[in-house]
Design a protein around this motif. Structure first.
Motif: not given
Lengths: 476, 406
Positions: B199-200, B204, A313-314, B217, A320, A262, A317-318, B221, B195, A310
């Motif tokens: 990608m997520s 999970w 999304v990171a 995290t 979440f 990321y 994600t973090e 990926w 995505a 991107i």
């Protein structure tokens, strides 16, 4: 001879009716003229900023690091924020010169020279921050591992900070070599056209006696390939290791496995934004619109929307995972980022990096120059806030509520940052004056495939049937 | 120019044989592993084996859709010579996706051990586990099944849509670029879907939630990189097969070289993510996180942990590094087989330590299922390939791909 053919779906990379001679003339002639008034004004302002930065740094070295706003809880503030920000900006150049070379992206030829120069200047700016953050800067050589008279005293090889020293210095060296080796044939071109003796000597020296023989070019090509091979892992490794500075710790908000890729995506994001800022100005001032076309700007905007997403999304994600982990420290760290006293930095980051770049999904906006210019600055504001959010809002409330604090920078910290802008733009102005800002030799390389006038002749290839076309070209 | 593919009888019978082996393994497993004398461990092996194979092949299939989207948005001319291959794999993503979805849903709804717990997805019955109860707003039956169904429906839709758009281009006017740019809009839309799924969320819920307490995290990926290199290898196998069969005359060593480069590069990328995830967890040494790697690196899984690293990193980087090896049909084909198997093992070591525990086996059942899925892949994809021209006529990048130099 391999057929020079390119599909109709690709825009020309060089507009107008260009010949090889015209390319040389367009790009080299600004170097041979006296710079305009705007150049002097800009250069002078950069020098003033650089001077102010030097003064701020002098102040800090003389009185000690206590003149900065950082404290026991927030040990890293603007200094490391700016360090990461500049290193990130320094990513686009090598990405363009190495990874886009490997991916055979012809459009890189219009922008690679300026982007590589920008990379080098940005890494120079970045390097200042950890050095002066040391406080006792005269002991800076202690980070270098060498057999020494200090007894068994070696740097801590287990520390990500030391890996950073290696990563950044390797990156700087390889980027510089890459940039310079590309410049050699262009310097020779300037030398061959030079009217004054001094210019002939100076550029002759800089071009290492390049004569443009087949052997010269062959060696040049192999060197480019070797350097591209070396730089490709470096593009990933530098910001990966910068992310390790944070992620190897056990600090909530820092320790997260997604950081390496990321950070790399974010670095490319901000690097391309800086390239846009600079090139939109350069193409206008030096009248290079036919070499740095709307197509180039659009391509870079596509990279920006991709890397911005991107990064988005990171971030999500973090966020979440902070909840999903069910670790209260993680949850609180993110909660405070969003609604704590530094909420404005988190929301500035989210808006500038994730939300506003989404506008680049629209072709009209990707090809709109004023909009792109504004967005390029917005993105870099966002990326600065990203580093501020990561660093300061993870530190200011640590495990011990008694040491919670609020951090603001003092004038020498701000001055230091402003000074690096001075350094960056001083270098860039000198570069734009004395160096060809577009790679002449590389433009010539793509001209007959992607030049507007040459592409018009390809219509006859498009009229052929596939069988005919295959038959004519299947002998390799 | 021979651009029609007719499924050779031998290929068809091989694929049916492989499917037969898979079905047979499943039936035997149903009577032995699920039979009256079986233990909870046997039941777990039954479900976990199905989950492992079905999820892996669903990911391989969706990667083909992703590769089409990514390469067309980047105006990639290199892939056009054989783009019917990823199109055909992607058009069957709905089959592999549906199987995976069905297995996930059945594992959640049907599978219980004799205490009434779910040994694969512990979160199905949190039973007072504070952490799992905390996660239950996300990890609950409704949410996970909902995500699964929507994801697979979207994947299947885009996989078929891409192929139909590409075939529609054949009947468009000569040198018309309308369809080409229309495809890009759909490709961009797919990337958004991708995505939010691959990608997520999808890795999970399907994989990471097996170790329900653990989190990383980077996980999705990492799974993406693993699937991407396997998916790329799968495309290469088809291209080489079709070439040997006398089709794809416009494909030459330049195109094979490209695929070899991607297999090499993505293997390195996979290793990069592997290292990033492993090193950061090892370095920080937080027990909640290290538990994941301790069970894999030490004890009975260590052979998979180290072996996987050798197969998926050391072999590609050493063997595919040089230019001649990437242009050699035999080398790239062998490496593609090794990579697909290597990442199958990687998925195994991701999914099994949680449910199976120490006594893992890769035996007749697991290999049988693998054969079944391979057979299904051959059967469905060859069938789809035979339905349209193998050369994407009228694609505006087609002539570029003919003179492509790697």
């Amino acid at each position: 001879m391999h057929l020079k053919y390119e599909s109709i779906v690709r825009e020309p990379l060089v507009d107008g009716n260009k010949t090889y001679r015209q390319v040389t003339e367009d790009i080299i002639s600004p170097i041979e003229k006296k710079p305009g008034k705007m150049w002097y004004i800009g250069f002078f302002i950069s020098l003033i900023l650089l001077g102010f930065g030097a003064f701020s740094v002098f102040w800090e070295v003389y009185f000690g690091i206590g003149v900065w706003g950082i404290n026991r809880t927030v040990g890293w503030g603007w200094d490391i924020t700016n360090f990461v920000w500049w290193v990130g900006i320094g990513h686009a150049g090598t990405l363009i010169s190495a990874i886009l070379l490997i991916f055979r992206q012809g459009w890189r030829t219009g922008v690679n020279r300026a982007a590589e120069a920008m990379t080098i200047f940005a890494v120079m700016c970045a390097g200042q921050f950890p050095i002066f953050h040391m406080g006792r800067v005269w002991d800076a050589m202690f980070v270098l591992p060498y057999p020494n008279t200090r007894g068994p005293l070696w740097p801590n090889f287990n520390s990500a900070l030391l890996w950073d020293v290696f990563a950044i210095s390797t990156y700087f060296t390889v980027s510089l070599l890459f940039w310079y080796s590309g410049l050699v044939p262009d310097f020779a071109t300037i030398r061959d056209r030079a009217k004054t003796k001094f210019r002939k000597r100076a550029y002759g020296l800089a071009s290492f006696g390049w004569t443009g023989t087949a052997k010269n070019w062959q060696r040049f090509e192999s060197l480019s390939l070797v350097l591209a091979g070396l730089s490709t892992p470096l593009v990933l490794s530098v910001h990966t290791i910068v992310s390790f500075d944070f992620a190897t710790s056990v600090i909530p908000g820092w320790h997260t496995t997604i950081f390496p890729p990321y950070f790399v995506a974010g670095a490319i994001f901000s690097g391309f934004a800086m390239v846009q800022t600079l090139l939109i100005l350069v193409r206008k001032i030096l009248s290079l619109e036919e070499y740095i076309t709307l197509g180039h700007i659009e391509a870079m905007n596509k990279v920006i929307v991709l890397t911005g997403s991107i990064v988005g999304v990171a971030y999500l994600t973090e966020l979440f995972m902070a909840w999903y982990s069910q670790v209260v420290y993680e949850q609180d760290a993110f909660n405070w980022r969003i609604i704590g006293p530094y909420w404005w930095s988190y929301w500035a980051m989210m808006t500038c990096n994730v939300v506003s770049p989404q506008l680049f999904w629209f072709k009209k906006l990707r090809r709109n120059i004023p909009f792109t210019f504004i967005m390029s600055i917005v993105v870099n504001i966002g990326m600065w806030f990203e580093r501020f959010v990561i660093i300061v809002t993870s530190l200011y409330r640590d495990y011990l509520p008694g040491s919670w604090t609020y951090y603001s920078p003092t004038w020498p910290e701000v001055g230091f940052y402003i000074g690096t802008f001075g350094l960056f733009f001083t270098c860039f102005f000198l570069f734009a004056k004395y160096f060809p800002v577009v790679a002449v030799a590389e433009i010539k390389f793509v001209l007959k495939t992607s030049g507007d006038n040459y592409k018009r002749d390809m219509a006859k290839e498009d009229e052929k049937s596939l069988e005919e076309f295959v038959h004519e070209n299947s002998h390799h | 120019m021979n651009d029609r593919f007719e499924v050779p009888a031998r290929l068809r019978s091989t694929s049916l044989l492989l499917i037969g082996v898979g079905v047979l393994a499943l039936i035997i497993a149903f009577f032995t592993l699920m039979g009256s004398h079986s233990t909870d461990a046997d039941h777990t092996r039954f479900w976990a084996g199905l989950l492992h194979n079905s999820v892996y092949f669903a990911f391989i299939a969706i990667i083909s859709v992703f590769i089409q989207a990514a390469s067309s948005l980047a105006h990639g001319g290199w892939i056009v010579a054989y783009r019917r291959v990823p199109e055909a794999i992607g058009a069957n993503a709905w089959i592999f996706g549906s199987i995976a979805a069905l297995v996930v849903i059945l594992t959640i709804l049907v599978f219980k051990d004799h205490h009434g717990h779910n040994p694969i997805y512990h979160w199905v019955h949190p039973d007072g586990d504070k952490i799992l109860e905390g996660k239950s707003a996300f990890l609950n039956k409704g949410m996970v099944i909902g995500f699964t169904v929507v994801t697979v429906a979207l994947w299947g839709f885009f996989g078929r849509k891409f192929r139909s758009l590409s075939i529609a281009q054949e009947s468009a006017a000569k040198n018309s670029t309308k369809g080409y740019f229309k495809f890009m809009i759909w490709a961009a839309l797919f990337l958004v879907v991708f995505a939010l799924t691959m990608m997520s969320t999808t890795p999970w819920i399907w994989i990471m939630s097996i170790d329900a307490h653990w989190y990383s995290t980077l996980f999705s990926w990492y799974v993406f990189a693993s699937s991407l290199v396997a998916g790329m290898s799968m495309i290469l196998l088809w291209v080489v097969y079709l070439k040997n069969n006398g089709n794809l005359s416009i494909v030459n060593k330049e195109h094979i070289h490209d695929l070899g480069k991607f297999m090499f590069a993505i293997s390195v990328f996979w290793t990069y993510l592997w290292f990033a995830q492993y090193m950061l967890i090892w370095y920080a040494n937080i027990p909640e996180e290290t538990t994941y790697f301790i069970t894999r690196q030490h004890g009975p899984y260590s052979i998979l942990f180290y072996g996987g690293f050798i197969i998926n990193f050391c072999m590609p980087i050493i063997i595919l590094m040089s230019r001649p090896s990437k242009r050699n049909y035999f080398t790239v084909t062998t490496m593609a087989l090794i990579i697909i198997f290597g990442h199958w093992l990687d998925f195994y070591q991701m999914m099994m330590p949680g449910p199976i525990g120490e006594h893992w086996t890769i035996g007749w059942y697991e290999i049988g299922l693998l054969c079944g899925f391979v057979g299904l892949m051959i059967f469905t994809v060859s069938n789809t390939l035979s339905k349209a021209s193998l050369i994407p006529h009228n694609n505006p990048l087609l002539k570029e791909t003919v003179i492509h130099i790697s």
